[in-house]
Design an enzyme around this catalytic site. Structure first.
Site, PDB file in Angstrom:
ATOM      1  CD  GLU A   1      -2.964  -1.170   2.420  1.00 13.78           C
ATOM      2  OE1 GLU A   1      -4.260  -0.905   2.357  1.00 13.78           O
ATOM      3  OE2 GLU A   1      -2.284  -1.506   3.326  1.00 13.78           O
TER       4      GLU A   1
ATOM      5  CD  GLU B   1      -3.243  -6.043   3.886  1.00 17.06           C
ATOM      6  OE1 GLU B   1      -2.434  -5.129   4.005  1.00 17.06           O
ATOM      7  OE2 GLU B   1      -3.341  -6.924   2.798  1.00 17.06           O
TER       8      GLU B   1
HETATM    9  N1  T1G Z   1       4.639  -7.717  11.860  1.00 20.26           N
HETATM   10  C1  T1G Z   1       5.181  -8.190  12.907  1.00 20.26           C
HETATM   11  N2  T1G Z   1       6.300  -8.860  12.821  1.00 20.26           N
HETATM   12  C2  T1G Z   1       6.011  -9.840  11.724  1.00 20.26           C
HETATM   13  C3  T1G Z   1       5.341  -9.398  10.762  1.00 20.26           C
HETATM   14  C4  T1G Z   1       4.605  -8.027  10.555  1.00 20.26           C
HETATM   15  N3  T1G Z   1       3.832  -7.775   9.762  1.00 20.26           N
HETATM   16  N4  T1G Z   1       5.950 -10.061   9.562  1.00 20.26           N
HETATM   17  C5  T1G Z   1       6.697 -10.933   9.965  1.00 20.26           C
HETATM   18  N5  T1G Z   1       6.976 -10.669  11.246  1.00 20.26           N
HETATM   19  C6  T1G Z   1       8.090 -11.376  12.092  1.00 20.26           C
HETATM   20  C7  T1G Z   1       7.728 -13.011  12.084  1.00 20.26           C
HETATM   21  O1  T1G Z   1       6.904 -12.902  13.331  1.00 20.26           O
HETATM   22  C8  T1G Z   1       9.151 -13.375  12.514  1.00 20.26           C
HETATM   23  O2  T1G Z   1       9.545 -13.175  13.849  1.00 20.26           O
HETATM   24  C9  T1G Z   1       9.988 -12.765  11.650  1.00 20.26           C
HETATM   25  O3  T1G Z   1       9.183 -11.204  11.348  1.00 20.26           O
HETATM   26  C10 T1G Z   1      10.094 -13.400  10.339  1.00 20.26           C
HETATM   27  O4  T1G Z   1       8.993 -13.721   9.816  1.00 20.26           O
HETATM   28  C11 T1G Z   1      -2.785  -1.526   7.121  1.00 20.26           C
HETATM   29  C12 T1G Z   1      -3.537  -4.146   7.899  1.00 20.26           C
HETATM   30  C13 T1G Z   1       7.203 -11.434   5.415  1.00 20.26           C
HETATM   31  C14 T1G Z   1       6.459 -13.465   3.984  1.00 20.26           C
HETATM   32  O5  T1G Z   1       0.517 -10.152   6.540  1.00 20.26           O
HETATM   33  O6  T1G Z   1       3.937 -13.177   5.471  1.00 20.26           O
HETATM   34  O7  T1G Z   1      -0.270  -4.502   6.575  1.00 20.26           O
HETATM   35  O8  T1G Z   1       9.447 -15.359  14.765  1.00 20.26           O
HETATM   36  O9  T1G Z   1       9.308 -16.198  10.119  1.00 20.26           O
HETATM   37  O10 T1G Z   1       9.092 -17.206   6.551  1.00 20.26           O
HETATM   38  O11 T1G Z   1      -3.381  -2.827   5.248  1.00 20.26           O
HETATM   39  O12 T1G Z   1       6.631 -13.103   7.673  1.00 20.26           O
HETATM   40  O13 T1G Z   1      11.528 -14.071  14.016  1.00 20.26           O
HETATM   41  O14 T1G Z   1      10.451 -13.584  15.919  1.00 20.26           O
HETATM   42  O15 T1G Z   1       7.459 -15.379   8.726  1.00 20.26           O
HETATM   43  O16 T1G Z   1      10.673 -15.498   5.576  1.00 20.26           O
HETATM   44  C15 T1G Z   1       0.376  -7.596   6.262  1.00 20.26           C
HETATM   45  C16 T1G Z   1       2.969 -11.130   7.097  1.00 20.26           C
HETATM   46  C17 T1G Z   1       0.269  -7.128   7.791  1.00 20.26           C
HETATM   47  C18 T1G Z   1       2.832 -10.316   5.710  1.00 20.26           C
HETATM   48  C19 T1G Z   1       8.355 -13.600   5.599  1.00 20.26           C
HETATM   49  N6  T1G Z   1       1.436  -8.409   6.049  1.00 20.26           N
HETATM   50  N7  T1G Z   1       4.417 -11.775   7.181  1.00 20.26           N
HETATM   51  O17 T1G Z   1       8.316 -14.993   5.845  1.00 20.26           O
HETATM   52  O18 T1G Z   1       9.838 -15.167   7.971  1.00 20.26           O
HETATM   53  S1  T1G Z   1      -1.311  -6.205   8.103  1.00 20.26           S
HETATM   54  C20 T1G Z   1       1.511  -9.737   6.435  1.00 20.26           C
HETATM   55  C21 T1G Z   1       4.678 -12.901   6.181  1.00 20.26           C
HETATM   56  C22 T1G Z   1      -1.375  -4.756   6.987  1.00 20.26           C
HETATM   57  C23 T1G Z   1      -2.434  -2.860   6.320  1.00 20.26           C
HETATM   58  C24 T1G Z   1      -2.789  -4.213   7.063  1.00 20.26           C
HETATM   59  C25 T1G Z   1       5.992 -13.457   6.258  1.00 20.26           C
HETATM   60  C26 T1G Z   1       6.890 -12.903   5.437  1.00 20.26           C
HETATM   61  P1  T1G Z   1      10.356 -14.106  14.898  1.00 20.26           P
HETATM   62  P2  T1G Z   1       8.920 -15.328   9.283  1.00 20.26           P
HETATM   63  P3  T1G Z   1       9.508 -15.787   6.465  1.00 20.26           P
END
Ligand code: T1G
Length: 701
Positions: A109, A129
Site C-alpha cells: 500500500e 491481510e
Molecule cells: N509484523 C510484525 N512481525 C512480523 C511481520 C509483521 N507484519 N511479518 C513478519 N514478522 C516477524 C515474524 O513474526 C518473525 O518473527 C519474523 O518477522 C520473520 O517472519 C494496514 C493491516 C514477510 C513473507 O501479513 O507473511 O499491513 O519469529 O518467520 O518465513 O493494510 O513473515 O523471528 O520473532 O514469517 O521469511 C500484512 C506477514 C500485515 C505479512 C516472511 N502483512 N508476514 O516470511 O519469515 S497487516 C503480512 C509474512 C497490514 C495494512 C494491514 C512473512 C514474510 P520471529 P517469518 P519468512
C-alpha cells in the site's frame, strides 16, 4: 524527527536523488517509527531544492512486509499510515518505490502511494491481510483496482496470494523490473523520469475498470463455501465495490469503516494470534536456534502405501532425492502409480507444470532392497501400524543406515521410545507424524523420545519447513497431542447418541462451529471399520470401570455400514455423490441401542453438544500441557488448526478457552457434567483448576 524515526528510516542522497532506506529488521514492518520516518523524510526531501526525486527502499531482506501486526489492538502511536501515503502521493517531487523481497500489506500500500514502482524479478507483492482476518486498510482496496481493474484486484485481495514481479508488471502494479543492484536501478529510473519530466502519477487519480456489473454478486457466490465463518472476505468485497461506485476519498472512508470493524473483531484477534503461534511453534524451548543441524541431502522412505507415497512426494517437491522401499514389486508399482497419478492430477488443475511431473518422479527412486537406503541422511518408516512390524523395520534400519542418519517413524500413536530402543542408536530416532494425505496436509507432529538428541530435533524441525510443513514438537504419549484430544470428543459424541442426539444433530453443531465436518461424517469418510477392528482387538467392551463407547458404532459396523466406501455408515450416500444423508435405519439402530442399555432418550441442546464435544478436549489439552507433552498452549492450537480443521478464526482450542469461553466457564461446566453423570471423565485437570484459582490463562503456562 525523533531519533527512533531517523534510525528506522535513514536519509541519504545520490546526486539529486534523495534516498529513504527503511531499516526495521527482520521484515521492515511499518512500526510507528517507520511511519514517522517515511513521512518526515518525504516532507524533508519534498522541500529540499537540491533534490529532484525520491527513492524509497527497504534495507535487509525485504521492502516493507506490512503493518507491524504486534501494534494492532494497542493504542495508536505515530503518524497514521494513510497520512504517510498521502504525503508521498502529494509530494512535489517524484517518488519511486524500489521493491525487493516481499512487499506485502501496508508495504505494498505504501508503494502504491509512490508515483512509480520498480522491482527485482524475484520480488513477490501482495495484500495478504485476509489471512489476519483484516483487509488492506491503507488504501489498498481503493488503489489496486485503479491499476489492475476490479476483478483482478478483488481476486488478489481475497486470496492474499503473493504475486511474482513479472505478473505484477504485466498488471501495471510495477512499472519496471530491475536486474542486479536494485538501488542503482531505482536511482537511474528516477533520474530518467526527471529528465523526461515525467508526471507525478498519483494512483488515486486513475479510474477503476469494472469488468462486469455482476462481479460482486458472482464473487459472493463463488466464495460462500470457503469463506464460511470468516468476516474479512465479505468486507473486502464491499471495499472494492466502493472503489467502483464512490469517489477515491469516499472509498478510503468506507475502507476505514470496514477495516475498523475487522481489526476490533474476535476473528481477527484469533487470526493474528495464530500468525505468531505458527511461527513460535517452530521454536523449541530447550534447543537453541543455532544448534548445529545434520545435513539432509537425501531421504529414504520405508513403505510405499498411502502415507509413504505422500511423504516421498514432499521430498521430491522440495528437490530432495528420495528412495522408496517396498517389500513386494506390485506394492512398489502400486505406490509409484498413485504418486504419478497425484502429480498428473495436480498438473491438470494447473497446480504444477506438466513437464515437472517427470522431474519429480525422477527424484523418487524405487527399490526392494534395504541396501539402497545405506547413504540416506534421513529414513522415515511408514509401514503397517503394529509394534511387531515397526520392530522388524527399525532393527533392519539399525543394521544398514549410515552413522548419523536420522531415523524417523510415522507412527500416529505407538510408543516412540519403545521403537527407538529397537536400535542401538535411540538418540537418532524421532517421530514424524504426517497427516493424511501426507502430500497435502500441512501439519507435521514431530515426536521427541526420551533419548532423541537435540541436533536431531533441530534438524527435523527445519527439515519440516523445507518440505513445506508446519512443524510442532510433542512428547511421547498415546495418540500424541491431536489424536489424544480428538478421542475425548469421540467419547462424548458416542454417549450423546445413546442419550438422545442423532449423528446429523451433533455434526451440524460442530460444522456450524466452523469445522469442515462433524465427528460422524468424518468417521464415515475415514471408515468406521478402522475403529471397529481396534475395539474388537482391544476387547474394550470387557473393561469394567470405563463406560464403553462402541455400542452404536459396533451395531452399524456389524451391518457392514463402514461409511462412504460402502455407501452407508452413520449416513447413507448416493455414491458417487458423497453428501451425507440422514438415514432412518440408523435412527432405529440408535433408539434400539438406547433401549438395550436402559437409557431413556432425552432432548439434548446444541449448547450441550458443543460443550460436551469441545470442553473435554480443552481439559485434555491442560493435562497434555501439564505433562509437558506440548511445550506451550500455542503448540496445541497450531496442531488443531492445521491438522484437525479447527477454524482459524477461533484461534485454536486453548486460545478459544482462554479468550472466548473463559477457563472458569469451562471448569464449572466440567464440574456440572461430572456431578450430573458421576463420571470421572469430567474431572477438571489439576492445571485447569489451578489456573482458574489464580485467574490465569493457558497462554501463561
Ligand atoms: N509484523 C510484525 N512481525 C512480523 C511481520 C509483521 N507484519 N511479518 C513478519 N514478522 C516477524 C515474524 O513474526 C518473525 O518473527 C519474523 O518477522 C520473520 O517472519 C494496514 C493491516 C514477510 C513473507 O501479513 O507473511 O499491513 O519469529 O518467520 O518465513 O493494510 O513473515 O523471528 O520473532 O514469517 O521469511 C500484512 C506477514 C500485515 C505479512 C516472511 N502483512 N508476514 O516470511 O519469515 S497487516 C503480512 C509474512 C497490514 C495494512 C494491514 C512473512 C514474510 P520471529 P517469518 P519468512
Amino acid at each position: 524527527m525523533s531519533d527512533r524515526a531517523s534510525d528506522a528510516v535513514q536519509r541519504s542522497a545520490q546526486g539529486r536523488i534523495g534516498i529513504l532506506t527503511v531499516n526495521n529488521p527482520p521484515v521492515n514492518a511499518l512500526a510507528a517509527a517507520v511511519r514517522d520516518g517515511i513521512k518526515a523524510g518525504v516532507e524533508a526531501f519534498g522541500g529540499d531544492p537540491n533534490i529532484d526525486a525520491i527513492v524509497l527502499i527497504g534495507g535487509g531482506r525485504t521492502f516493507i512486509a506490512g503493518a507491524d501486526i504486534r501494534e494492532f489492538g494497542k493504542p495508536p502511536q505515530g503518524a497514521n499510515l494513510n497520512d504517510v501515503i498521502a504525503a508521498m502521493e502529494n509530494c512535489p517531487k517524484i517518488v519511486v518505490a524500489a521493491l525487493h523481497g516481499t512487499p506485502l500489506g501496508g508495504g505494498l500500500e505504501t508503494a502504491l502511494g509512490a508515483h512509480y514502482r520498480v522491482a527485482l524479478p524475484t520480488t513477490r507483492v501482495g495484500l495478504p491481510e485476509v489471512h489476519l482476518g483484516l483487509l488492506p486498510g491503507a488504501g489498498g482496496t481503493q488503489r489496486l483496482p485503479r491499476l489492475t481493474g476490479a476483478k483482478y484486484a478483488l481476486d488478489a485481495i481475497l486470496s492474499g496470494r503473493h504475486i511474482p514481479a513479472p505478473e505484477a508488471k504485466s498488471k501495471g502494479i510495477v512499472d519496471a523490473l530491475v536486474e542486479g543492484d536494485l538501488l542503482a536501478g531505482a536511482v537511474a529510473h528516477a533520474q530518467m523520469l526527471v529528465v523526461q519530466k515525467a508526471p507525478r502519477r498519483r494512483v488515486r487519480d486513475l479510474a477503476v475498470t469494472l469488468e462486469s456489473p455482476d462481479l460482486f454478486k458472482d464473487t459472493e457466490k463463488a466464495i460462500a463455501r470457503r469463506a464460511r465463518g470468516f468476516k474479512a472476505p465479505w468486507n473486502i468485497i464491499k471495499c472494492v465495490q466502493a472503489a467502483c461506485e464512490l469517489s477515491f476519498d469516499e472509498g478510503i472512508k468506507r475502507e476505514r469503516e470496514l477495516f475498523v470493524e475487522l481489526v476490533t473483531s474476535q476473528e481477527s484477534a484469533a487470526q493474528r494470534y495464530y500468525f505468531f503461534a505458527e511461527r513460535e511453534a517452530a521454536k523449541v524451548l530447550d534447543v537453541p536456534s543455532d544448534t548445529p543441524q545434520r545435513e539432509i541431502r537425501s531421504a529414504g522412505i520405508v513403505g510405499a502405501g498411502t502415507m509413504g507415497g505422500g511423504i516421498a512426494m514432499n521430498f521430491a517437491n522440495a528437490g530432495i532425492p528420495v528412495t522408496l522401499l517396498e517389500v513386494k514389486q506390485e506394492a512398489l508399482e502400486r505406490g509409484l502409480k498413485t504418486i504419478r497419478t497425484n502429480y498428473e492430477n495436480t498438473a491438470k488443475r494447473g497446480g504444477m507444470k506438466a513437464e515437472d511431473v517427470d522431474k519429480r518422479m525422477a527424484l523418487i527412486k524405487p527399490t526392494l532392497s534395504y541396501d539402497d537406503l545405506k547413504e540416506a541422511d534421513v529414513i522415515i518408516e511408514a509401514v503397517f501400524e503394529t509394534m511387531e512390524v515397526k520392530e522388524g523395520v527399525f532393527k533392519k534400519l539399525d543394521e544398514i543406515a549410515r552413522p548419523g542418519a536420522v531415523l524417523a517413524t510415522n507412527t500416529s500413536g505407538l510408543d516412540v521410545n519403545q521403537i527407538a530402543n529397537y536400535t542401538k542408536r535411540p538418540g537418532d530416532v524421532i517421530g514424524m507424524h504426517f497427516f493424511s494425505p501426507a502430500n497435502v496436509m500441512k501439519l507435521l507432529e514431530n515426536v521427541r523420545g526420551k533419548a532423541t538428541q537435540k541436533d536431531v530435533i533441530a534438524t527435523v524441525m527445519s527439515l519440516s519447513k523445507k518440505i513445506g510443513k508446519i512443524p510442532v514438537l510433542v512428547g511421547v504419549c498415546e495418540g500424541f497431542v491431536g489424536n489424544r484430544m480428538l478421542r475425548q470428543r469421540g467419547v462424548q459424541s458416542a454417549y450423546m447418541l445413546e442419550e438422545g442426539a442423532l449423528p446429523q444433530q451433533v455434526d451440524k453443531v460442530i460444522y456450524d462451529f466452523g469445522f469442515p465436518m462433524g465427528p460422524f461424517a468424518m468417521s464415515d469418510l475415514a471408515g468406521n471399520d478402522v475403529g471397529w477392528r481396534i475395539r474388537q482387538g482391544k476387547k474394550e467392551k470387557e473393561q469394567r470401570n470405563v463406560r464403553y463407547t462402541g455400542y452404536i458404532a459396533d451395531a452399524i459396523c456389524e451391518l457392514g455400514r463402514f461409511g462412504q466406501k460402502t455407501g452407508a455408515g452413520y449416513y447413507k450416500y448416493d455414491l458417487p455423490d458423497r453428501t451425507p444423508i440422514p438415514d432412518p435405519e440408523v435412527e432405529k439402530i440408535i433408539e434400539d441401542t438406547s433401549k438395550k442399555l436402559g437409557i431413556t432418550r432425552r432432548a439434548i441442546s446444541d449448547q450441550e453438544i458443543l460443550e460436551r464435544c469441545l470442553y473435554p478436549m480443552v481439559n485434555e489439552g491442560a493435562k497434555i500441557l501439564a505433562e509437558g507433552m506440548a511445550q506451550r498452549s500455542l503448540d496445541i492450537d497450531v496442531i488443531w488448526v492445521n491438522g484437525y480443521g479447527w477454524p482459524v478464526y477461533r484461534g485454536g482450542p486453548m486460545w478459544w478457552a482462554d479468550n472466548v469461553v473463559g477457563l472458569k466457564t469451562v471448569h464449572d461446566a466440567l464440574l456440572k457434567y461430572r456431578d450430573a453423570s458421576g463420571d470421572p471423565f469430567w474431572e477438571p485437570a489439576p492445571l485447569l483448576r489451578k489456573l482458574v484459582q489464580d485467574g490465569k490463562k493457558f497462554s501463561t503456562v
